[in-house]
Motif scaffolding. Structure first.
Motif, short mmCIF file in Angstrom:
data_model
loop_
_atom_site.label_atom_id
_atom_site.label_comp_id
_atom_site.label_asym_id
_atom_site.label_seq_id
_atom_site.Cartn_x
_atom_site.Cartn_y
_atom_site.Cartn_z
N ASP A 54 7.41 -4.07 -10.76
CA ASP A 54 6.39 -5.11 -10.85
C ASP A 54 6.91 -6.52 -10.51
O ASP A 54 6.11 -7.41 -10.23
CB ASP A 54 5.77 -5.13 -12.25
N HIS A 55 8.23 -6.71 -10.54
CA HIS A 55 8.76 -8.04 -10.24
C HIS A 55 9.20 -8.20 -8.78
O HIS A 55 9.76 -9.22 -8.40
CB HIS A 55 9.94 -8.37 -11.17
N LYS A 56 8.95 -7.18 -7.94
CA LYS A 56 9.31 -7.27 -6.52
C LYS A 56 8.52 -8.40 -5.86
O LYS A 56 7.35 -8.63 -6.17
CB LYS A 56 8.97 -5.95 -5.81
N LEU A 57 9.16 -9.07 -4.90
CA LEU A 57 8.51 -10.17 -4.18
C LEU A 57 7.40 -9.64 -3.29
O LEU A 57 6.32 -10.24 -3.20
CB LEU A 57 9.56 -10.92 -3.34
N THR A 58 7.64 -8.53 -2.61
CA THR A 58 6.64 -7.98 -1.70
C THR A 58 6.05 -6.70 -2.27
O THR A 58 6.77 -5.81 -2.68
CB THR A 58 7.24 -7.71 -0.30
N TRP A 59 4.76 -6.64 -2.30
CA TRP A 59 3.99 -5.49 -2.79
C TRP A 59 4.49 -4.99 -4.15
O TRP A 59 4.81 -3.81 -4.31
CB TRP A 59 3.95 -4.37 -1.74
N PRO A 60 4.56 -5.88 -5.15
CA PRO A 60 4.96 -5.45 -6.50
C PRO A 60 3.97 -4.42 -7.05
O PRO A 60 2.76 -4.56 -6.88
CB PRO A 60 4.94 -6.74 -7.31
N GLY A 61 4.50 -3.37 -7.66
CA GLY A 61 3.66 -2.36 -8.30
C GLY A 61 2.97 -1.40 -7.36
O GLY A 61 2.24 -0.51 -7.81
N ALA A 62 3.20 -1.54 -6.04
CA ALA A 62 2.53 -0.65 -5.07
C ALA A 62 3.25 0.68 -4.98
O ALA A 62 4.49 0.74 -5.03
CB ALA A 62 2.50 -1.31 -3.70
N TRP A 63 2.49 1.75 -4.83
CA TRP A 63 3.07 3.06 -4.54
C TRP A 63 3.47 3.08 -3.07
O TRP A 63 2.79 2.52 -2.21
CB TRP A 63 2.07 4.17 -4.84
N VAL A 152 -3.44 9.98 1.98
CA VAL A 152 -3.22 8.74 2.74
C VAL A 152 -4.19 8.66 3.92
O VAL A 152 -4.84 7.63 4.14
CB VAL A 152 -1.76 8.66 3.24
N LEU A 153 -4.30 9.75 4.67
CA LEU A 153 -5.13 9.73 5.88
C LEU A 153 -6.62 9.57 5.56
O LEU A 153 -7.37 8.99 6.34
CB LEU A 153 -4.90 11.00 6.70
N SER A 154 -7.04 10.05 4.40
CA SER A 154 -8.45 9.92 4.01
C SER A 154 -8.76 8.57 3.38
O SER A 154 -9.91 8.21 3.18
CB SER A 154 -8.81 11.02 3.00
N GLY A 155 -7.70 7.82 3.04
CA GLY A 155 -7.88 6.53 2.39
C GLY A 155 -8.08 6.63 0.90
O GLY A 155 -8.30 5.62 0.22
N LEU A 156 -7.99 7.85 0.34
CA LEU A 156 -8.20 8.03 -1.10
C LEU A 156 -6.97 7.64 -1.91
O LEU A 156 -7.06 7.36 -3.09
CB LEU A 156 -8.57 9.49 -1.40
N LEU A 157 -5.80 7.64 -1.25
CA LEU A 157 -4.55 7.32 -1.94
C LEU A 157 -4.12 5.91 -1.54
O LEU A 157 -3.86 5.64 -0.37
CB LEU A 157 -3.48 8.35 -1.54
N ALA A 158 -4.05 5.03 -2.52
CA ALA A 158 -3.60 3.65 -2.25
C ALA A 158 -2.08 3.65 -2.07
O ALA A 158 -1.35 4.14 -2.93
CB ALA A 158 -4.00 2.73 -3.39
N ILE A 159 -1.62 3.12 -0.95
CA ILE A 159 -0.20 3.19 -0.60
C ILE A 159 0.19 1.90 0.12
O ILE A 159 -0.68 1.18 0.61
CB ILE A 159 0.04 4.46 0.28
N SER A 160 1.47 1.62 0.19
CA SER A 160 1.94 0.40 0.87
C SER A 160 1.51 0.41 2.34
O SER A 160 1.33 1.47 2.94
CB SER A 160 3.47 0.31 0.78
N PRO A 161 1.37 -0.78 2.95
CA PRO A 161 0.89 -0.84 4.33
C PRO A 161 1.82 -0.16 5.33
O PRO A 161 1.36 0.45 6.30
CB PRO A 161 0.75 -2.33 4.62
N TRP A 162 3.15 -0.25 5.13
CA TRP A 162 4.07 0.39 6.08
C TRP A 162 3.97 1.91 5.97
O TRP A 162 3.97 2.61 6.97
CB TRP A 162 5.50 -0.10 5.88
N CYS A 163 3.85 2.41 4.74
CA CYS A 163 3.73 3.85 4.54
C CYS A 163 2.44 4.37 5.17
O CYS A 163 2.42 5.43 5.82
CB CYS A 163 3.78 4.15 3.05
N LYS A 164 1.37 3.60 5.04
CA LYS A 164 0.08 3.98 5.62
C LYS A 164 0.18 4.13 7.14
O LYS A 164 -0.45 4.99 7.74
CB LYS A 164 -0.96 2.93 5.25
#
Length: 196
Positions: A54-63, A152-164
């Motif tokens: 949660d303390h990451k500078l970029t995308w804190p708390g993101a899967w 991920v492909l269906s958009g049902l799973l929230a994921i980081s932008p690079w992973c998407k």
């Protein structure tokens, strides 16, 4: 005395053009720099997902995918993958296989902070349990690859932008991640072709 970690700055053709302190490169005008993404699998083909601290500078708390990071100047990228897997997840693995040598992305957070990375993608096979470092990882989850990619492909799973962006490219390699054919190292951008 610890010295500050530096990242490799690159031009649009993937050539190294210098280095900068890691803490200084992530802002609203982030220069293109060298990074990596890795996907850790177990012997049944499940992928290890991580929730960023949660303390990451970029995308804190993101899967996101298993582990991301930056090679140090002069460090082979696959060595950086193994170093960060050990530090972030307590995984000691033999090798990292290159899968997407030329992947690059740019993403902007809601607060204006930008990621701008030339980011080769690696596959790793783990045979021991992960031991997450709370400084880096908030939570982990093993998920069947098919279930993950469909989410991920269906958009049902929230994921980081690079992973998407990476998931469709990885699914193009075949349904079974353990049988993907690694890419040849010469397909890496010039800045990443450091010999170990």
């Amino acid at each position: 005395m610890t010295t500050e970690e530096h990242v490799v700055l690159v031009d649009g053709d993937g050539n190294a053009i210098g280095a900068a302190p890691k803490t200084s490169v992530h802002g609203q005008d982030t220069p293109l720099h060298l990074a990596f993404s890795s996907y850790v699998f177990d012997t049944t083909g499940r992928v290890l997902l991580t929730r960023r601290a949660d303390h990451k500078l970029t995308w804190p708390g993101a899967w996101t995918n298993s582990c991301c990071g930056h090679p140090l100047p002069g460090e082979p990228v696959d060595h950086a993958v193994l170093r960060r897997l050990s530090y972030e997840l307590g995984l000691e693995v033999e090798r990292a296989d290159l899968m997407l040598p030329g992947f690059a992305y740019r993403a902007v957070m809601g607060n204006g902070i930008v990621e701008n990375e030339l980011c080769p993608v690696y596959r790793v096979l783990a045979t021991t349990p992960a031991r997450p470092n709370p400084d880096e990882v908030g939570e982990i989850l093993w998920m069947p690859w098919k279930e993950f990619t469909e989410g991920v492909l269906s958009g049902l799973l929230a994921i980081s932008p690079w992973c998407k962006e990476q998931v469709p490219l990885l699914t193009d390699l075949g349904a079974d991640p353990l049988s993907w054919e690694p890419a040849p190292p010469h397909e890496l951008p010039p800045a990443a072709r450091v010999k170990g």
